[in-house]
Write an enzyme that holds these catalytic residues in place. Structure first.
Site, PDB file in Angstrom:
ATOM      1  N   LYS A  84       6.781   9.640  -8.794  1.00  0.00           N
ATOM      2  CA  LYS A  84       6.724   8.351  -8.119  1.00  0.00           C
ATOM      3  C   LYS A  84       5.937   8.480  -6.814  1.00  0.00           C
ATOM      4  CE  LYS A  84       9.824   4.613  -6.546  1.00  0.00           C
ATOM      5  NZ  LYS A  84      11.244   4.186  -6.410  1.00  0.00           N
ATOM      6  N   SER A 186      12.442  -0.349  -8.493  1.00  0.00           N
ATOM      7  CA  SER A 186      11.082  -0.156  -8.031  1.00  0.00           C
ATOM      8  C   SER A 186      10.326   0.948  -8.758  1.00  0.00           C
ATOM      9  CB  SER A 186      11.110   0.185  -6.537  1.00  0.00           C
ATOM     10  OG  SER A 186      11.778   1.426  -6.313  1.00  0.00           O
ATOM     11  N   SER A 210      17.036   1.311  -8.613  1.00  0.00           N
ATOM     12  CA  SER A 210      15.608   1.455  -8.907  1.00  0.00           C
ATOM     13  C   SER A 210      15.268   2.543  -9.904  1.00  0.00           C
ATOM     14  CB  SER A 210      14.824   1.697  -7.607  1.00  0.00           C
ATOM     15  OG  SER A 210      14.810   0.530  -6.826  1.00  0.00           O
TER      16      SER A 210
END
Length: 570
Positions: A84, A186, A210
């Protein structure tokens, strides 16, 4: 093995194949790099790829696997992973999917990624996300929305077997695809990359759901460990008392393998727990016989679809059939978790994001004086959702409102934590749905922040209490899209989570998108992004050789009109 065969292997299968010399680490990595090159334009999961570094790391793994004096074989030797964009990676694009961090390449490595590379994992690149991890759909990225590999279809074929011999719910496309779906947020890029086989596994962060919510939307396994189980050092902060790193994987076993390498004490992180790291993979064989499973009645929220409620009942039956004792209980303050979260998290974000001012690194918009430079830089650099949360956070921390909002929210948080403490004196694990609905269409909720926030209503309490949670794919909606069940355990009881999660997976089977449309869909990314006001994504690479003409064109468009008044600083 063909490239597609290699990318269909789980981490456990790839690990065994590498040790047996059925294929090399280089072959495995090249298969994933080819998949990214072919499919990322349609999904927009990666914002930067690192092919040269990946091949160098694979070469080191092959030497170790061949026993050529380079040291012993490590736990993740040669396994290709995506990261990420919130994790600092030395010398590699790290921008939290935000314009304000334009051009930032840190000179240090986050603790979690450093531990993964030390255990032999290979970095494929950086994954798209909601800007600064603020979002539930991955539509808030400066690089454009991520597209879910799953599409709603008319019919679904079930019952195939995976290579591990488990029942699979891999479907067969039997209808016309609907509008592109969000992958959740997210950590949407992390979830989509695993579901689309653009990485063997990925890592993300979970502040209010998330990891677990995107996992549920994409048919993957997503784990939010106990707060403090994994170091936060080198992770771009959103809400420091809530953020926690965790893995995405295709199977529960793979998630257990990744967590063992990610977890552990870190002297650089004052919130890191100094506790031994168990062998989570061994816990999978223990089953749930004798475990007490709690079903919290407050999780039957308004708006929950009938099919998710039915899946919840099915999950209860699966655990009972495996020998668990199931009982209903109460978590009375659950209904206050979401409003309290949206006071605490923005307040911490307001403080953490104050450092982005154009002075030391990232974007700078020139102005006549320093105050104007601050204002212009932050106005140009932050997206709408980040601005909204910073403003909310600044408001609740301001004089005259701190006691009425922030302090009250922290008191509610204490009550939520006590609810879980009482529950775990009665049961070993809790079972709930992960989300109140399946994945929704890109653009469907972007103009309604309150409705978007409700996507996290079932995941937020776990973060507020600092306990552990995992989402396991457990079924399909009537439109053939994934649905997840969430298991919640006491602090540092991840072994219990894995035991119960394995039972769910064994009963439900493994899930894959009906077909590999993203490998064939020229122009899919453009069509998907037309439903969003966000800017187009860039397939940036640390190697110019990996950029396609299409990707380079997209990068130039993303740079846009504002560049005429901006410059990068270091």
């Amino acid at each position: 093995m063909s490239d597609q065969d290699l990318t269909r292997l789980t981490i456990a299968e790839a690990r065994n194949g590498l040790k047996a010399k059925e294929f090399s680490a280089r072959e495995l990595v090249e298969a994933y790099l080819a998949a990214i090159e072919a499919g990322n334009a349609a999904l927009n999961a990666y914002v930067a790829t690192t092919p040269e570094r990946a091949l160098e790391m694979a070469a080191e793994s092959d030497k170790r696997l061949a026993g050529k004096g380079r040291g012993k074989v490590r736990p993740l030797e040669g396994i290709p992973l995506g990261v990420k964009d919130l994790f600092a990676t030395r010398g590699v694009h790290t921008q939290a999917a935000s314009h304000i961090l334009d051009g930032f390449k840190p000179t240090y490595e986050s603790t979690v990624t450093a531990k993964l590379w030390a255990d032999g994992a290979v970095m494929l690149g950086k994954l798209n996300m909601d800007e600064f991890a603020m979002g539930s759909s991955n539509e808030n990225s400066y690089y454009g929305p991520v597209v879910n590999p799953w599409r709603a279809t008319a019919t679904v074929q079930k019952g195939k077997k995976s290579k591990e011999g488990k029942k699979s719910n891999e479907g067969k496309n039997g209808g016309t695809a609907s509008a592109p779906l969000v992958p959740g947020g997210s950590s949407g890029g992390s979830a989509a990359a695993v579901a689309a086989r653009l990485a063997a596994g990925t890592i993300g962060t979970d502040t209010g759901g998330s990891i677990r919510q995107p996992a549920a939307f994409t048919g993957t396994v997503g784990l939010k460990p106990t707060y403090g189980r994994c170091s936060r050092w080198g992770i771009v902060a959103f809400a420091s008392s809530l953020d926690q790193a965790g893995p995405f994987a295709r199977t529960v076993r793979d998630a257990a393998i990744l967590l063992r390498s990610m977890a552990g004490h870190d002297a650089k992180d004052s919130t890191s727990a100094d506790r031994p790291v168990p062998d989570y993979e061994k816990a999978l064989e223990k089953g749930v016989k004798g475990l007490k499973v709690g079903v919290p009645r407050e999780y039957r929220v308004d708006g929950m679809s009938d099919e998710i409620a039915a899946l919840w009942e099915k999950g209860i039956a699966w655990l009972e059939a495996a020998g668990a004792e199931v009982r209903e209980l109460s978590l009375p303050h659950t209904k206050y978790a979401l409003p309290a979260y949206y006071i605490v998290a923005p307040a911490e974000a307001s403080s953490n994001l104050a450092r982005y001012d154009g002075v030391r690194y990232g974007l700078r918009v020139e102005a006549d004086d320093i105050i104007s430079m601050y204002e212009e830089t932050r106005a140009a650099g932050f997206g709408a959702e980040v601005k909204r949360r910073v403003l909310i956070g600044t408001y609740v921390l301001s004089a005259g409102y701190y006691d009425a909002y922030y302090l009250q929210a922290q008191k509610v948080r204490t009550l939520i934590r006590r609810d879980f403490e009482k529950a775990f004196k009665q049961v070993d694990v809790l079972l709930t749905p992960t989300t109140p609905s399946p994945a929704f269409a890109i653009g469907a909720k972007v103009d309604d922040p309150l409705e978007m926030y409700l996507s996290d209503i079932l995941t937020v309490p776990v973060n507020m209490a600092g306990v552990a949670g995992i989402s396991v794919p457990a079924g399909l909606s009537g439109e053939g899209t994934p649905l997840g069940l969430q298991l919640i355990a006491a602090p540092f009881a991840e072994e219990t989570l894995f035991r119960a999660a394995q039972v769910i997976e064994d009963a439900a089977g493994l899930f894959s998108p009906p077909d590999d449309w993203w490998l064939k869909a020229e122009g899919s990314a453009k069509r998907a992004r037309q439903g969003s006001s966000r800017q187009p994504a860039s397939s940036r690479s640390t190697s110019s050789k990996a950029k396609s003409p299409r990707a380079r064109k997209g990068a130039k468009q993303t740079a846009g009109a504002k560049r005429t008044k901006t410059k990068k600083t270091r």
